[in-house]
Design a protein around this motif. Structure first.
Motif, PDB file in Angstrom:
ATOM      1  N   TYR A  95      55.121  26.332  88.454  1.00 28.02           N
ATOM      2  CA  TYR A  95      54.025  25.622  87.904  1.00 28.02           C
ATOM      3  C   TYR A  95      53.575  24.585  88.512  1.00 28.02           C
ATOM      4  CZ  TYR A  95      52.134  22.768  83.870  1.00 28.02           C
ATOM      5  OH  TYR A  95      51.381  22.144  83.009  1.00 28.02           O
ATOM      6  N   GLU A  96      54.261  23.744  89.310  1.00 27.20           N
ATOM      7  CA  GLU A  96      53.528  22.706  90.170  1.00 27.20           C
ATOM      8  C   GLU A  96      52.552  23.367  91.206  1.00 27.20           C
ATOM      9  OE1 GLU A  96      56.869  23.303  89.685  1.00 27.20           O
ATOM     10  OE2 GLU A  96      57.397  21.398  88.208  1.00 27.20           O
ATOM     11  N   GLU A  97      53.146  24.375  91.755  1.00 27.70           N
ATOM     12  CA  GLU A  97      52.165  25.048  92.794  1.00 27.70           C
ATOM     13  C   GLU A  97      51.049  25.574  92.065  1.00 27.70           C
ATOM     14  OE1 GLU A  97      51.900  28.667  96.110  1.00 27.70           O
ATOM     15  OE2 GLU A  97      53.819  27.936  95.090  1.00 27.70           O
ATOM     16  N   PHE A  98      51.095  26.001  90.947  1.00 25.02           N
ATOM     17  CA  PHE A  98      49.906  26.594  90.046  1.00 25.02           C
ATOM     18  C   PHE A  98      48.958  25.491  89.615  1.00 25.02           C
ATOM     19  CE2 PHE A  98      48.136  27.379  85.568  1.00 25.02           C
ATOM     20  CZ  PHE A  98      47.333  28.258  85.947  1.00 25.02           C
ATOM     21  N   GLN A  99      49.677  24.151  89.302  1.00 22.13           N
ATOM     22  CA  GLN A  99      48.782  22.990  89.110  1.00 22.13           C
ATOM     23  C   GLN A  99      47.899  22.551  90.411  1.00 22.13           C
ATOM     24  OE1 GLN A  99      51.919  20.207  87.691  1.00 22.13           O
ATOM     25  NE2 GLN A  99      50.613  20.235  85.574  1.00 22.13           N
ATOM     26  N   GLN A 100      48.522  22.478  91.585  1.00 25.69           N
ATOM     27  CA  GLN A 100      47.913  22.153  92.709  1.00 25.69           C
ATOM     28  C   GLN A 100      46.874  23.145  93.020  1.00 25.69           C
ATOM     29  OE1 GLN A 100      48.118  19.484  94.342  1.00 25.69           O
ATOM     30  NE2 GLN A 100      46.909  20.167  96.085  1.00 25.69           N
ATOM     31  N   ARG A 101      46.919  24.548  92.819  1.00 25.60           N
ATOM     32  CA  ARG A 101      46.043  25.594  93.008  1.00 25.60           C
ATOM     33  C   ARG A 101      44.862  25.349  92.327  1.00 25.60           C
ATOM     34  NH1 ARG A 101      44.146  27.165  96.475  1.00 25.60           N
ATOM     35  NH2 ARG A 101      43.809  29.388  95.665  1.00 25.60           N
ATOM     36  N   LEU A 102      45.183  24.964  91.041  1.00 24.42           N
ATOM     37  CA  LEU A 102      44.061  24.757  90.003  1.00 24.42           C
ATOM     38  C   LEU A 102      42.959  23.452  90.387  1.00 24.42           C
ATOM     39  CD1 LEU A 102      45.451  25.153  86.516  1.00 24.42           C
ATOM     40  CD2 LEU A 102      44.044  26.618  87.765  1.00 24.42           C
ATOM     41  N   LEU A 103      43.704  22.501  91.060  1.00 19.92           N
ATOM     42  CA  LEU A 103      43.030  21.470  91.403  1.00 19.92           C
ATOM     43  C   LEU A 103      42.193  21.653  92.821  1.00 19.92           C
ATOM     44  CD1 LEU A 103      45.642  18.272  91.216  1.00 19.92           C
ATOM     45  CD2 LEU A 103      43.426  18.818  89.719  1.00 19.92           C
ATOM     46  N   GLU A 104      42.587  22.596  93.566  1.00 23.73           N
ATOM     47  CA  GLU A 104      41.949  22.838  94.690  1.00 23.73           C
ATOM     48  C   GLU A 104      40.699  23.914  94.619  1.00 23.73           C
ATOM     49  OE1 GLU A 104      44.650  25.146  97.134  1.00 23.73           O
ATOM     50  OE2 GLU A 104      45.902  23.088  97.803  1.00 23.73           O
ATOM     51  N   ILE A 105      40.919  24.592  93.414  1.00 22.63           N
ATOM     52  CA  ILE A 105      39.865  25.754  92.852  1.00 22.63           C
ATOM     53  C   ILE A 105      38.858  24.907  92.042  1.00 22.63           C
ATOM     54  CG2 ILE A 105      39.325  27.686  91.530  1.00 22.63           C
ATOM     55  CD1 ILE A 105      42.084  28.925  92.362  1.00 22.63           C
ATOM     56  N   ALA A 106      39.133  23.916  91.545  1.00 27.38           N
ATOM     57  CA  ALA A 106      38.265  23.175  90.774  1.00 27.38           C
ATOM     58  C   ALA A 106      37.291  22.506  91.514  1.00 27.38           C
ATOM     59  CB  ALA A 106      39.107  22.233  89.824  1.00 27.38           C
ATOM     60  N   THR A 157      29.470  32.808  81.067  1.00 24.23           N
ATOM     61  CA  THR A 157      29.494  31.493  81.644  1.00 24.23           C
ATOM     62  C   THR A 157      30.836  31.433  82.217  1.00 24.23           C
ATOM     63  OG1 THR A 157      27.805  30.842  80.414  1.00 24.23           O
ATOM     64  CG2 THR A 157      29.360  29.122  81.345  1.00 24.23           C
ATOM     65  N   LEU A 158      31.740  32.038  81.288  1.00 30.20           N
ATOM     66  CA  LEU A 158      33.455  31.459  81.407  1.00 30.20           C
ATOM     67  C   LEU A 158      33.996  32.528  82.431  1.00 30.20           C
ATOM     68  CD1 LEU A 158      34.515  30.498  77.720  1.00 30.20           C
ATOM     69  CD2 LEU A 158      34.206  29.205  79.714  1.00 30.20           C
ATOM     70  N   ASN A 159      33.324  33.887  82.764  1.00 26.85           N
ATOM     71  CA  ASN A 159      33.963  34.717  83.703  1.00 26.85           C
ATOM     72  C   ASN A 159      34.577  34.120  84.923  1.00 26.85           C
ATOM     73  OD1 ASN A 159      34.220  36.649  82.076  1.00 26.85           O
ATOM     74  ND2 ASN A 159      32.413  37.924  82.558  1.00 26.85           N
ATOM     75  N   PRO A 160      33.579  33.317  85.658  1.00 24.87           N
ATOM     76  CA  PRO A 160      34.218  32.589  86.741  1.00 24.87           C
ATOM     77  C   PRO A 160      35.375  31.882  86.598  1.00 24.87           C
ATOM     78  CG  PRO A 160      31.717  32.403  86.751  1.00 24.87           C
ATOM     79  CD  PRO A 160      32.258  33.105  85.273  1.00 24.87           C
ATOM     80  N   ALA A 210      39.060  32.300  88.138  1.00 27.66           N
ATOM     81  CA  ALA A 210      39.672  31.221  89.306  1.00 27.66           C
ATOM     82  C   ALA A 210      41.140  30.941  88.607  1.00 27.66           C
ATOM     83  CB  ALA A 210      38.838  30.035  89.099  1.00 27.66           C
ATOM     84  N   VAL A 211      41.191  30.989  87.436  1.00 26.41           N
ATOM     85  CA  VAL A 211      42.697  30.763  86.717  1.00 26.41           C
ATOM     86  C   VAL A 211      43.599  31.838  87.061  1.00 26.41           C
ATOM     87  CG1 VAL A 211      43.877  30.271  84.667  1.00 26.41           C
ATOM     88  CG2 VAL A 211      41.907  28.986  84.941  1.00 26.41           C
ATOM     89  N   GLU A 212      43.301  32.990  86.890  1.00 21.10           N
ATOM     90  CA  GLU A 212      44.076  34.167  87.324  1.00 21.10           C
ATOM     91  C   GLU A 212      44.400  34.292  88.598  1.00 21.10           C
ATOM     92  OE1 GLU A 212      41.802  37.509  85.822  1.00 21.10           O
ATOM     93  OE2 GLU A 212      42.330  37.189  83.758  1.00 21.10           O
ATOM     94  N   LYS A 213      43.364  34.090  89.492  1.00 20.31           N
ATOM     95  CA  LYS A 213      43.793  33.742  90.931  1.00 20.31           C
ATOM     96  C   LYS A 213      44.783  32.937  91.296  1.00 20.31           C
ATOM     97  CE  LYS A 213      41.651  33.182  95.563  1.00 20.31           C
ATOM     98  NZ  LYS A 213      40.240  32.883  96.243  1.00 20.31           N
ATOM     99  N   ALA A 214      44.666  31.654  90.659  1.00 18.83           N
ATOM    100  CA  ALA A 214      45.699  30.489  90.954  1.00 18.83           C
ATOM    101  C   ALA A 214      47.082  30.883  90.354  1.00 18.83           C
ATOM    102  CB  ALA A 214      45.219  29.304  90.273  1.00 18.83           C
TER     103      ALA A 214
END
Length: 513
Positions: A470-481, A452-455, A459-463
């Motif tokens: 760090y700010e760009e990482f936060q933005q990428r997480l929001l986009e991927i979520a 279940t958690l693999n995807p 996604a987190v590793e890709k971001a």
């Protein structure tokens, strides 16, 4: 079967139900052609259109303008479409008129008809009344297998109908000879009440008319301003001794440089670019006015602005979203009331005869049920001697009844020790065996977590790889979520919480013993 009467006491003639009544015509009053009422629209013309519609005259011009605005005004098109689709996609359930077998059979009959791929599109057409105040849908009946069922709910142009001049509410079908009464059981007339009063004045489009007019003026002025001042003024200078040909060369250069961004002129000539002063401030006036009008349209249609026009804090957005849901619930109840009176009752009457009570359609958003709390409350209630309906509990948590013994979910039997023959287990032994079974169930649930958690992990590793801060990482997480499917994870969390709660209660009971 005795004579069937409609809501108004008119006898229903089955032979007429098979005929298509409100068909379009190439010419006459039921044409599909639009007169484009919005052309040359100004305050005087709009006021005249509204005045005529209020008096029951030329409502086709009013309705035609409403259709055009929905096509031309992008913001109104968006928020009105959102409001209609949000209701058309809600869950639809059917409540029997009683607990007897006949009532349940009638409800199942309606449910089977509602299970249609085109139902959502048909509901969107019926909900056209939100904008215009009313909508007309013709029921195309099918009589195969000795059953009367709607084959199609066909939208009819509201311009083909006319309200009674005396009461402003009774609707007639227009024809080349004038008007004719609506055939019983042939039409679904949904009158939406955004405000109290006559149906023609009840749609949300009425205040949008003025917003559209003012925004249209503003955009035209904005475009004119952009054409005049979007580029600097180009001034060519020539000496006193320049010939006529020299002046023509300079004029062509000044004209062409705006579009070609290139020109050649003699050394003796000059070209100067003059920027308009405070150009950006003037342009802001047009933009602010258009944004203000968009916000007013959002308030008219959705009751708020924060879910469409601007950002806000989480708490403010939640409040505004609740306002949107309040409107959604009101729309759903109005739609369900219309369908119950004008669709469910005709289907039941034509197939089973008139009834004192009829099944009822319910339209609404599914409740967010905390399964763990519900099961805990049910468990404690039973322990205190409370009688709880198993059927009601299943419906509350979304569990269906098993169709057979083989379809029943049981705790795994691994690790259990058989009792001696002829000897009954003690209560403590039974609890320990149940606890072992629950432990096995918990272990099984834990084994599925990696899959279940693999995807989410990927996604987190890709971001992280694609971010440089760090700010760009936060933005990428929001986009991927927004691209991740959280339904399976949420369901597994709920199951594990439920299993853990049961295990904790069994541990507590064993320790007490």
């Amino acid at each position: 079967m005795p004579e069937i009467l409609d809501l108004y006491g008119n006898p229903v003639k089955k032979s007429l139900l098979r005929q298509e009544k409100a068909t379009p015509t190439m010419s006459g009053v039921r044409t599909i052609l639009n007169e484009h009422t919005s052309y040359g629209l100004d305050p005087y013309k709009l006021g005249q259109i509204l005045h005529e519609a209020d008096n029951g005259n030329h409502i086709d011009r009013y309705l035609g303008l409403a259709e055009e605005i929905e096509e031309k005004e992008s913001h109104y098109h968006s928020v009105l479409g959102t409001r209609k689709r949000s209701v058309s996609q809600l869950d639809i359930t059917v409540e029997p008129a009683g607990d007897d077998k006949e009532s349940i059979r009638h409800a199942e009959f309606i449910e089977s008809w509602l299970d249609r791929d085109c139902l959502e599109d048909e509901l969107v057409d019926i909900l056209d009344a939100i904008g215009k105040g009313f909508s007309a849908t013709e029921i195309m009946w099918e009589t195969s297998e000795s059953q009367w069922l709607p084959l199609e709910l066909k939208r009819r142009d509201p311009r083909w109908f006319k309200f009674d001049r005396h009461d402003g509410e009774t609707l007639y079908l227009r024809n080349n000879a004038g008007v004719e009464p609506l055939s019983p059981y042939k039409f679904i007339i949904h009158k939406h009440r955004a405000k109290s009063g006559l149906p023609i004045r009840g749609g949300v489009v009425r205040p949008v008319f003025w917003m559209y007019l003012f925004k249209n003026f503003s955009i035209k002025d904005w475009i004119t301003f952009a054409e005049a001042y979007g580029q600097p003024i180009r001034v060519g200078k020539y000496g006193s001794g320049a010939s006529e040909e020299d002046r023509r060369v300079l004029l062509r250069a000044v004209a062409n440089i705006g579009s070609d961004a290139a020109a050649i002129i003699p050394d003796s000539m000059e070209m100067e670019f003059i920027e308009a002063q405070n150009k950006s401030q003037t342009a802001d006036v047009f933009e602010k006015l258009c944004r203000y009008i968009d916000e007013q349209i959002s308030k008219i249609v959705l009751g708020q602005t924060m879910t469409t026009d601007n950002g806000s804090s989480r708490s403010q957005a939640d409040v505004h979203n609740e306002v949107k849901h309040d409107i959604e619930r009101s729309d759903a109840k109005q739609l369900a009331a219309t369908l119950n009176r004008q669709l469910v009752q005709p289907i039941i009457n034509l197939n089973f005869g008139a009834r004192a009570k009829y099944p009822r359609i319910r339209i609404g958003r599914s409740e967010n049920v905390d399964i763990e709390k519900v099961m805990n409350a049910a468990d404690k209630g039973v322990r205190f001697g409370m009688r709880i309906s198993e059927k009601g509990l299943r419906e509350k948590v979304g569990f269906s009844a098993p169709e057979s013994d083989d379809d029943t979910l049981r705790l795994p039997a691994s690790g259990q020790t058989a009792s001696p023959a002829g000897q009954e287990d003690t209560a403590a032994q039974q609890k320990h065996r149940h606890h072992d079974a629950i432990d096995d169930l918990a272990d099984t649930a834990a084994e599925d977590w990696e899959e279940t958690l693999n995807p989410f992990k990927a996604a987190v590793e890709k971001a992280a790889r694609e971010s440089s801060s760090y700010e760009e990482f936060q933005q990428r997480l929001l986009e991927i979520a927004g691209e991740l499917d959280l339904a399976d994870a949420a369901e597994q969390i709920a199951q594990v919480n439920f299993t853990g709660n049961i295990a904790g209660q069994v541990d507590y009971d064993i320790e007490e013993d």
